[in-house]
Motif scaffolding. Structure first.
Motif, PDB file in Angstrom:
ATOM      1  N   ALA A   1       0.831  -1.204   0.000  1.00 28.90           N
ATOM      2  CA  ALA A   1       0.000   0.000   0.000  1.00 28.90           C
ATOM      3  C   ALA A   1       0.865   1.254   0.000  1.00 28.90           C
ATOM      4  CB  ALA A   1      -0.927  -0.008   1.211  1.00 28.90           C
ATOM      5  N   LEU A   2       1.925   1.239   0.800  1.00 22.36           N
ATOM      6  CA  LEU A   2       2.817   2.395   0.863  1.00 22.36           C
ATOM      7  C   LEU A   2       3.563   2.583  -0.453  1.00 22.36           C
ATOM      8  CD1 LEU A   2       4.033   4.664   2.583  1.00 22.36           C
ATOM      9  CD2 LEU A   2       5.781   3.022   3.349  1.00 22.36           C
ATOM     10  N   GLY A   3       4.046   1.475  -1.024  1.00 23.91           N
ATOM     11  CA  GLY A   3       4.769   1.565  -2.290  1.00 23.91           C
ATOM     12  C   GLY A   3       3.894   2.090  -3.416  1.00 23.91           C
ATOM     13  N   LEU A   4       2.660   1.590  -3.510  1.00 24.71           N
ATOM     14  CA  LEU A   4       1.745   2.058  -4.547  1.00 24.71           C
ATOM     15  C   LEU A   4       1.399   3.534  -4.354  1.00 24.71           C
ATOM     16  CD1 LEU A   4      -0.636  -1.022  -4.850  1.00 24.71           C
ATOM     17  CD2 LEU A   4       0.861  -0.134  -6.636  1.00 24.71           C
ATOM     18  N   THR A   5       1.212   3.936  -3.109  1.00 26.18           N
ATOM     19  CA  THR A   5       0.895   5.344  -2.834  1.00 26.18           C
ATOM     20  C   THR A   5       2.053   6.255  -3.223  1.00 26.18           C
ATOM     21  OG1 THR A   5      -0.601   4.712  -1.032  1.00 26.18           O
ATOM     22  CG2 THR A   5       0.223   6.978  -1.029  1.00 26.18           C
ATOM     23  N   ILE A   6       3.273   5.823  -2.943  1.00 27.90           N
ATOM     24  CA  ILE A   6       4.453   6.610  -3.338  1.00 27.90           C
ATOM     25  C   ILE A   6       4.510   6.745  -4.864  1.00 27.90           C
ATOM     26  CG2 ILE A   6       6.972   6.592  -3.432  1.00 27.90           C
ATOM     27  CD1 ILE A   6       6.931   5.357  -0.622  1.00 27.90           C
ATOM     28  N   LEU A   7       4.212   5.666  -5.582  1.00 26.36           N
ATOM     29  CA  LEU A   7       4.224   5.720  -7.037  1.00 26.36           C
ATOM     30  C   LEU A   7       3.098   6.591  -7.586  1.00 26.36           C
ATOM     31  CD1 LEU A   7       5.101   1.999  -7.838  1.00 26.36           C
ATOM     32  CD2 LEU A   7       6.539   4.003  -8.258  1.00 26.36           C
ATOM     33  N   VAL A   8       1.996   6.668  -6.854  1.00 22.74           N
ATOM     34  CA  VAL A   8       0.908   7.573  -7.240  1.00 22.74           C
ATOM     35  C   VAL A   8       1.359   9.026  -7.126  1.00 22.74           C
ATOM     36  CG1 VAL A   8      -1.352   8.461  -6.526  1.00 22.74           C
ATOM     37  CG2 VAL A   8      -0.992   5.999  -6.740  1.00 22.74           C
ATOM     38  N   LEU A   9       2.057   9.343  -6.034  1.00 28.25           N
ATOM     39  CA  LEU A   9       2.458  10.721  -5.766  1.00 28.25           C
ATOM     40  C   LEU A   9       3.682  11.157  -6.571  1.00 28.25           C
ATOM     41  CD1 LEU A   9       2.132  10.770  -1.859  1.00 28.25           C
ATOM     42  CD2 LEU A   9       0.418  11.462  -3.538  1.00 28.25           C
ATOM     43  N   ALA A  10       4.547  10.223  -6.922  1.00 34.18           N
ATOM     44  CA  ALA A  10       5.860  10.562  -7.493  1.00 34.18           C
ATOM     45  C   ALA A  10       5.806  11.447  -8.730  1.00 34.18           C
ATOM     46  CB  ALA A  10       6.628   9.273  -7.788  1.00 34.18           C
ATOM     47  N   PRO A  11       4.913  11.209  -9.710  1.00 34.69           N
ATOM     48  CA  PRO A  11       4.993  12.016 -10.946  1.00 34.69           C
ATOM     49  C   PRO A  11       4.143  13.278 -10.932  1.00 34.69           C
ATOM     50  CG  PRO A  11       3.443  10.247 -11.270  1.00 34.69           C
ATOM     51  CD  PRO A  11       3.948  10.117  -9.841  1.00 34.69           C
ATOM     52  N   ILE A  12       3.701  13.741  -9.765  1.00 33.05           N
ATOM     53  CA  ILE A  12       2.741  14.840  -9.758  1.00 33.05           C
ATOM     54  C   ILE A  12       3.308  16.107 -10.381  1.00 33.05           C
ATOM     55  CG2 ILE A  12       3.361  15.466  -7.383  1.00 33.05           C
ATOM     56  CD1 ILE A  12      -0.035  15.890  -9.213  1.00 33.05           C
ATOM     57  N   TRP A  13       4.588  16.417 -10.119  1.00 31.88           N
ATOM     58  CA  TRP A  13       5.160  17.622 -10.721  1.00 31.88           C
ATOM     59  C   TRP A  13       5.246  17.483 -12.235  1.00 31.88           C
ATOM     60  CZ3 TRP A  13       5.675  22.472 -10.751  1.00 31.88           C
ATOM     61  CH2 TRP A  13       6.620  23.105 -11.565  1.00 31.88           C
ATOM     62  N   GLN A  14       5.644  16.312 -12.721  1.00 31.10           N
ATOM     63  CA  GLN A  14       5.741  16.109 -14.164  1.00 31.10           C
ATOM     64  C   GLN A  14       4.367  16.206 -14.831  1.00 31.10           C
ATOM     65  OE1 GLN A  14       7.328  14.185 -11.919  1.00 31.10           O
ATOM     66  NE2 GLN A  14       9.468  14.661 -12.387  1.00 31.10           N
ATOM     67  N   ILE A  15       3.356  15.583 -14.210  1.00 31.38           N
ATOM     68  CA  ILE A  15       2.003  15.624 -14.783  1.00 31.38           C
ATOM     69  C   ILE A  15       1.483  17.062 -14.823  1.00 31.38           C
ATOM     70  CG2 ILE A  15      -0.391  14.934 -14.410  1.00 31.38           C
ATOM     71  CD1 ILE A  15       0.676  12.306 -13.240  1.00 31.38           C
ATOM     72  N   SER A  16       1.687  17.790 -13.716  1.00 28.19           N
ATOM     73  CA  SER A  16       1.198  19.167 -13.644  1.00 28.19           C
ATOM     74  C   SER A  16       1.879  20.047 -14.679  1.00 28.19           C
ATOM     75  CB  SER A  16       1.433  19.732 -12.235  1.00 28.19           C
ATOM     76  OG  SER A  16       0.729  18.994 -11.261  1.00 28.19           O
ATOM     77  N   SER A  17       3.194  19.935 -14.783  1.00 26.65           N
ATOM     78  CA  SER A  17       3.941  20.770 -15.721  1.00 26.65           C
ATOM     79  C   SER A  17       3.592  20.438 -17.160  1.00 26.65           C
ATOM     80  CB  SER A  17       5.441  20.586 -15.494  1.00 26.65           C
ATOM     81  OG  SER A  17       5.803  20.935 -14.172  1.00 26.65           O
ATOM     82  N   THR A  18       3.470  19.155 -17.462  1.00 26.53           N
ATOM     83  CA  THR A  18       3.129  18.739 -18.819  1.00 26.53           C
ATOM     84  C   THR A  18       1.776  19.302 -19.235  1.00 26.53           C
ATOM     85  OG1 THR A  18       4.411  16.697 -18.589  1.00 26.53           O
ATOM     86  CG2 THR A  18       2.750  16.763 -20.334  1.00 26.53           C
ATOM     87  N   ALA A  19       0.798  19.256 -18.321  1.00 24.66           N
ATOM     88  CA  ALA A  19      -0.546  19.738 -18.629  1.00 24.66           C
ATOM     89  C   ALA A  19      -0.533  21.214 -18.992  1.00 24.66           C
ATOM     90  CB  ALA A  19      -1.469  19.488 -17.438  1.00 24.66           C
ATOM     91  N   VAL A  20       0.248  22.014 -18.271  1.00 20.63           N
ATOM     92  CA  VAL A  20       0.310  23.456 -18.545  1.00 20.63           C
ATOM     93  C   VAL A  20       1.085  23.730 -19.825  1.00 20.63           C
ATOM     94  CG1 VAL A  20       1.145  25.681 -17.707  1.00 20.63           C
ATOM     95  CG2 VAL A  20       0.065  24.086 -16.115  1.00 20.63           C
ATOM     96  N   LEU A  21       2.247  23.128 -19.968  1.00 22.88           N
ATOM     97  CA  LEU A  21       3.092  23.395 -21.131  1.00 22.88           C
ATOM     98  C   LEU A  21       2.436  22.941 -22.436  1.00 22.88           C
ATOM     99  CD1 LEU A  21       6.579  22.374 -19.692  1.00 22.88           C
ATOM    100  CD2 LEU A  21       5.761  24.682 -20.138  1.00 22.88           C
ATOM    101  N   ASN A  22       1.673  21.869 -22.379  1.00 24.18           N
ATOM    102  CA  ASN A  22       1.063  21.355 -23.607  1.00 24.18           C
ATOM    103  C   ASN A  22      -0.015  22.278 -24.139  1.00 24.18           C
ATOM    104  OD1 ASN A  22       1.750  19.286 -25.296  1.00 24.18           O
ATOM    105  ND2 ASN A  22       0.901  17.674 -24.024  1.00 24.18           N
TER     106      ASN A  22
END
Length: 433
Positions: free
Chosen positions: A130-151
């Motif tokens: 559960a902890l590992g999956l949650t970390i993987l959920v949170l890990a790309p948040i900056w990349q996802i956010s930045s990609t959405a704006v830049l695109n």
């Protein structure tokens, strides 16, 4: 139509756009095919409990992306539609949006982390998983956010090749990693989420390299504070609805996670995987239709675009549901033998997906034109319809949850269409102002 085609300029325009859209459609079909391969490999390979945990983690990842946006992307598209040719202004707008998304992402990460751990632990995942999956959920948040704006910059400039590369390369990488994990016997919920993480990081790197040269023409743009205020104004209007719809998007997974067994969670997650067939709309809608809808000021063109999009969605949904009714076994074969018994559930879930897709498309049009003044009415309308549906359907079964989705989705779709019609007829009365 014949008189319109008699003009050389119109024929040239039709040929140009047909060439662009057909080329884009081919790439999008390839992207969606690769994503479908990745998804179906995960469905067919993982055991039901494992796939249930992957379903929860994927849902929480989508929740985090929406909460960290809360209307920022819509604001950037709406404002950018009027200044997209001014690179200095666009840079100021993008910087303002990135700063705001970073703050929202930090808050959203705390909320999502707690919910993710609770849902995973309550569905039998061990603490380490559960902890590992949650970390993987949170890990790309900056990349996802930045990609959405830049695109947004790529979309407003109709940079077809760049958009195609940014979609295709990460899809190839994710499919390759997932396939390799299957062949090596190493596919698990954790490694499947890690492949998704790798794709997000790669997409961010590609989009950043594409867009930043356009915006670096002005080292220190002015107006960031002004754009921050404009974005924040729209976010305040959109945030209640965005947050609400974010929760709504994962509500069925949460409901069945609470009221049913892990097996039902896996069944619903597997059937929802078939929504990939509607992803073919996502590329043209996000890359071409919505930016064009944001830019145009011609009322007649707005009507034509809206009616064409609705007609196309209805036609596609009709074909899909007819195929599922006649050849349901073909669809279930994609999911694997563990899900071969879900014949009745298949048609119900696909109907719910079709209605939800239509509603989402109409709301995307509304948001792009900032027809949002009375968007808060969505919340009481949806809650009332869901309260009624909760009494009518058994939420501990996939059939019951599918019925719940159809009933409430129909109400939401009607509301979206009413707002859209008001926007087309009386734009000033529903504009954010």
């Amino acid at each position: 139509m014949i008189s319109w085609l008699s003009h050389r300029r119109n024929r040239s325009r039709l040929f140009r756009w047909s060439t662009i859209l057909s080329g884009f459609a081919v790439v999008q079909l390839l992207v969606q095919a690769l994503n479908a391969v990745s998804g179906f490999l995960v469905v067919r390979t993982l055991e039901k409990p494992d796939y249930a945990w992957f379903t929860i983690a994927s849902g929480m990842s989508a929740t985090l992306a929406i909460l960290s946006d809360s209307g920022v992307g819509i604001a950037v598209t709406s404002i950018g539609g009027t200044i997209w040719q001014d690179n200095a202004s666009m840079k100021a707008l993008v910087q303002a949006a990135m700063r705001m998304r970073l703050k929202l992402a930090a808050i959203a990460s705390v909320v999502v982390a707690g919910i993710s751990l609770w849902l995973l632990l309550s569905n039998g995942a061990g603490f380490v998983s559960a902890l590992g999956l949650t970390i993987l959920v949170l890990a790309p948040i900056w990349q996802i956010s930045s990609t959405a704006v830049l695109n947004v910059v790529n979309r407003l400039h109709t940079r077809t090749r760049q958009l195609q590369v940014a979609d295709l390369v990460p899809a190839v990488v994710r499919a390759s990693l997932t396939g390799a994990l299957v062949l090596l016997g190493g596919l698990s919920p954790l490694t499947a989420m890690a492949a998704v993480l790798a794709a997000h990081i790669l997409q961010y790197s590609i989009v950043r390299r594409q867009v930043l040269p356009l915006l670096d023409v002005v080292p220190y743009p002015g107006g960031i504070e002004a754009y921050t205020a404009r974005i924040w104004k729209m976010v305040l209007q959109l945030m209640p609805s965005s947050t609400f719809w974010c929760l709504q998007g994962q509500l069925t997974t949460w409901l069945i996670s609470v009221f049913a067994t892990t097996s039902e969670v896996a069944d619903l997650g597997a059937l929802n995987r078939l929504s990939i067939v509607y992803a073919v709309f996502g590329g043209p809608l996000g890359q071409y239709i919505l930016p064009a809808f944001a830019r145009t000021e011609n009322r007649r063109r707005l009507w034509l675009m809206t009616l064409a999009l609705l007609a196309g969605t209805f036609f596609f949904s009709g074909l899909l549901l007819t195929a599922a009714w006649l050849k349901g076994d073909w669809f279930l074969w994609l999911l694997g033998a563990r899900y071969a018994h879900l014949h009745q559930e298949l048609l119900l879930v696909l109907t719910g997906i079709a209605i939800s897709t239509l509603s989402g498309i109409v709301w995307a049009l509304n948001n792009t034109r900032a027809w949002i003044r009375r968007i808060w009415l969505t919340i009481p309308v949806t809650l009332i319809s869901q309260a009624a549906a909760a009494f009518l359907f058994d939420l501990s079964t996939v059939k019951g949850v599918a019925g719940f989705i159809i009933a409430t989705g129909a109400v939401q779709c009607c509301h979206a269409l009413i707002v859209c019609c008001l926007g087309l007829v009386y734009p000033k009365s529903v504009h954010a102002g």
